[in-house]
Design a protein around this motif. Sequence first.
Motif, PDB file in Angstrom:
ATOM      1  N   PRO A  21     -13.371  13.671  -3.186  1.00 29.46           N
ATOM      2  CA  PRO A  21     -14.465  12.755  -3.621  1.00 29.46           C
ATOM      3  C   PRO A  21     -14.659  11.523  -2.568  1.00 29.46           C
ATOM      4  O   PRO A  21     -15.564  10.942  -2.220  1.00 29.46           O
ATOM      5  CB  PRO A  21     -14.445  12.251  -4.851  1.00 29.46           C
ATOM      6  CG  PRO A  21     -13.211  13.076  -5.520  1.00 29.46           C
ATOM      7  CD  PRO A  21     -12.717  13.600  -4.452  1.00 29.46           C
ATOM      8  N   HIS A  25     -17.468  11.002   0.120  1.00 28.54           N
ATOM      9  CA  HIS A  25     -18.243   9.630  -0.078  1.00 28.54           C
ATOM     10  C   HIS A  25     -18.235   9.012   1.283  1.00 28.54           C
ATOM     11  O   HIS A  25     -19.531   8.591   1.692  1.00 28.54           O
ATOM     12  CB  HIS A  25     -17.791   9.012  -1.155  1.00 28.54           C
ATOM     13  CG  HIS A  25     -18.358   7.364  -1.278  1.00 28.54           C
ATOM     14  ND1 HIS A  25     -19.652   7.236  -2.189  1.00 28.54           N
ATOM     15  CD2 HIS A  25     -18.276   6.274  -0.745  1.00 28.54           C
ATOM     16  CE1 HIS A  25     -19.858   6.070  -2.330  1.00 28.54           C
ATOM     17  NE2 HIS A  25     -19.162   5.494  -1.493  1.00 28.54           N
ATOM     18  N   ILE A  94     -12.676   6.460  -5.237  1.00 22.95           N
ATOM     19  CA  ILE A  94     -13.963   5.653  -4.681  1.00 22.95           C
ATOM     20  C   ILE A  94     -13.986   4.024  -4.731  1.00 22.95           C
ATOM     21  O   ILE A  94     -14.566   3.269  -4.157  1.00 22.95           O
ATOM     22  CB  ILE A  94     -15.182   6.353  -5.007  1.00 22.95           C
ATOM     23  CG1 ILE A  94     -15.113   7.772  -4.456  1.00 22.95           C
ATOM     24  CG2 ILE A  94     -16.626   5.538  -4.534  1.00 22.95           C
ATOM     25  CD1 ILE A  94     -16.223   8.677  -4.816  1.00 22.95           C
ATOM     26  N   ASP A 100     -21.668   0.361  -1.206  1.00 23.02           N
ATOM     27  CA  ASP A 100     -22.408   1.189  -0.542  1.00 23.02           C
ATOM     28  C   ASP A 100     -22.958   0.347   0.471  1.00 23.02           C
ATOM     29  O   ASP A 100     -23.199   0.222   1.811  1.00 23.02           O
ATOM     30  CB  ASP A 100     -23.750   2.038  -1.018  1.00 23.02           C
ATOM     31  CG  ASP A 100     -22.622   3.259  -1.669  1.00 23.02           C
ATOM     32  OD1 ASP A 100     -21.514   3.769  -1.573  1.00 23.02           O
ATOM     33  OD2 ASP A 100     -23.613   3.682  -2.586  1.00 23.02           O
TER      34      ASP A 100
END
Length: 199
Positions: A21, A25, A94, A100
């Motif tokens: 993941p 990502h 993450i 982000d």
Amino acid sequence: MPSTDPRVDAYIDGKPAFARPILQHLRAAVHRACPGVEETLRWSMPSFTYKGQILCQMAAFKSHATFGFWRGKEVSGEDESRSAMGQFGRLTSIADLPSDAELDALIGKAVALIDSGMKARRPVKHPKPELTMPADLAEALSASPAAQATYDAFPPSCRRDYLEWVVEAKRPETRAKRVAQAVEWMAEGKRRNWKYEKC
């Protein structure tokens, strides 16, 4: 449509469950922030290039993943003195990554560096000091005027090659052989690594 490489898919699929993941990502973030990016494998890890230059890379290991910008210090402003390669240290989830928005801003900064055409700063290299001539080599060279003339005409790097080769010998027999070989080669006008030079 993003330019993806099936080898990157295979790389991600072959990594531990915790890492997949994170890598997915990061991959999505790079494509989102830089639509013109291309994927490839360099040094056996996923690498993202932009306008033919390396933008960033990611990797995964047994217990952590990493992500870093090729021009990391210029992008993040930090030294890479972390416990893992890249700018974010050892990634285990993450949650270890910036938001982000922050990640997009960093990727955008890396893209802008490439777009600017500005070359990466390289550390200033200072010339190495001359090595002291070992007595045994000096004596052998003085007995061969041709070898001495060649040695004297060499640039400092070629002299250093011979001096280091002789000095690094661990056994006296090896050192004696190297001194004799060095004098023979220099008498023929040859550099230390002449076998590898292109004719």
